[in-house]
Design an enzyme around this catalytic site. Structure first.
Site, short mmCIF file in Angstrom:
data_model
loop_
_atom_site.label_atom_id
_atom_site.label_comp_id
_atom_site.label_asym_id
_atom_site.label_seq_id
_atom_site.Cartn_x
_atom_site.Cartn_y
_atom_site.Cartn_z
N GLU A 1 0.82 -1.22 0.00
CA GLU A 1 0.00 0.00 0.00
C GLU A 1 0.86 1.27 0.00
O GLU A 1 0.56 2.23 -0.69
CB GLU A 1 -0.94 -0.03 1.20
CG GLU A 1 -1.92 -1.20 1.10
CD GLU A 1 -2.91 -1.22 2.25
OE1 GLU A 1 -2.53 -1.70 3.32
OE2 GLU A 1 -4.04 -0.72 2.08
N GLU B 1 -4.50 -9.13 3.93
CA GLU B 1 -5.44 -8.59 4.93
C GLU B 1 -6.73 -9.39 5.04
O GLU B 1 -7.15 -9.74 6.15
CB GLU B 1 -5.77 -7.12 4.62
CG GLU B 1 -4.67 -6.15 5.01
CD GLU B 1 -3.70 -5.89 3.88
OE1 GLU B 1 -3.60 -6.74 2.95
OE2 GLU B 1 -3.02 -4.85 3.92
#
Ligand code: COA
Length: 266
Positions: free
Chosen positions: A131, A151
């Site tokens: 990210e 995630e």
């Protein structure tokens, strides 16, 4: 231009000085070299790193001598292995966690930086590692890099922007596939998908990154900043509005230049 390991931190902006900062900062000419520095935990992103990174990005933003930034990870094994799993569920309350995210919006600060940002990626690049890289403009990886967004498999939603930045980078189908399966990608596949802009042999990574930055910084800083603004702000607008934005920014720059020349000439 590449200065090797970055030895210093952004001292003035940080209240606590310790022997092993979670983020290293070094200025070399016009380039800020920022290094995630928890190699013992594969540079996992923890609260300390968040606070130091926030202060570092503010310094990069506010220092007129800094024209570009390189983000890398220290140690041999990882750029960043994602959020620190040992801190999960340790926030005193949801409200406090949300307030801190609001006060220190690291991801927003990345996106607001109008200076060119290059992520130098090696080893594990997982979760918030991917990210953070997506918040940079260029992603240059070494051949050993391994990417993944674990995630959802851990029962979470990516929270450092990937649900928005990944589809904007790869397109929706590929982004969804990576977000929903959490599968790992090699550097070669990451390049094929467009997740990284270049793959280089590991020993050459920092030199290649340094040369790429040098090449970018041959251009005028204002032109770089405005081109970046046109792309980032234009992405979320209809085409006609995006084109109008581009025209405004381009014309504004020309006017400023003419004004500058007229000022000098007369
Ligand atoms: N948070 C906290 N610590 C982490 C970490 C993370 N995300 N990733 C790695 N570490 C730590 C390990 O606990 C270990 O610490 P220790 O030496 O004190 O035991 C050290 O970093 C080395 O990792 P290790 O797991 O021993 O290396 P490995 O080669 O066996 O495995 C990974 C490497 C990346 C596959 C494995 O560490 C892993 O799966 N990490 C978690 C990735 C993840 O799910 N991130 C969260 C995304 S939301």
């Amino acid at each position: 231009m590449h200065p090797g390991p970055a030895p210093a931190r952004v001292g003035e902006r940080l209240s606590v000085m310790d022997a092993s900062p979670a983020v290293l900062y070094r200025k070399d000419g016009p380039v800020a070299w920022v290094t995630l520095n928890r190699p013992q935990a594969l540079n996992a992103y923890n609260l300390e790193m968040r606070d130091e990174l926030y202060a570092t990005l503010e310094a990069v933003r506010d220092d007129p001598e800094v024209r570009g930034m390189v983000l890398s990870g220290s140690g041999e094994r990882a750029f960043c292995a994602g959020a620190d799993l040992t801190e999960f569920g340790t926030a005193p309350s949801q409200a406090i966690a949300r307030q801190v995210r609001w006060e220190r919006d690291v991801w927003g600060l990345f996106l607001a930086l109008e200076k060119p940002l290059i992520a130098a990626l090696h080893g594990y690049v997982l979760g918030s590692g991917v990210e953070m890289a997506l918040l940079c403009d260029l992603r240059i990886a070494s051949e050993d890099a391994v990417f993944g967004l674990p995630e959802t498999a851990l029962g979470m939603v990516p929270a450092a922007g990937a649900t928005q930045t990944l589809p904007r980078t790869l397109g929706m189908p590929r982004a969804l596939e990576l977000l929903l399966t959490g599968r790992r990608l090699s550097a070669a596949e990451a390049w094929q998908l467009g997740l990284v802009t270049r793959v280089v042999p590991r020993p050459q990574l920092m030199e290649e990154v340094s040369q790429a930055m040098e090449c970018i910084l041959e251009a005028d800083s204002q032109a770089l900043a405005l081109a970046k603004r046109a792309v980032l702000q234009g992405l979320d607008r209809p085409l006609a509005e995006g084109l109008a934005l581009e025209e405004r920014l381009a014309a504004g720059l020309l006017l400023r230049r003419k004004g500058g020349r007229a000022g000098r000439n007369g």
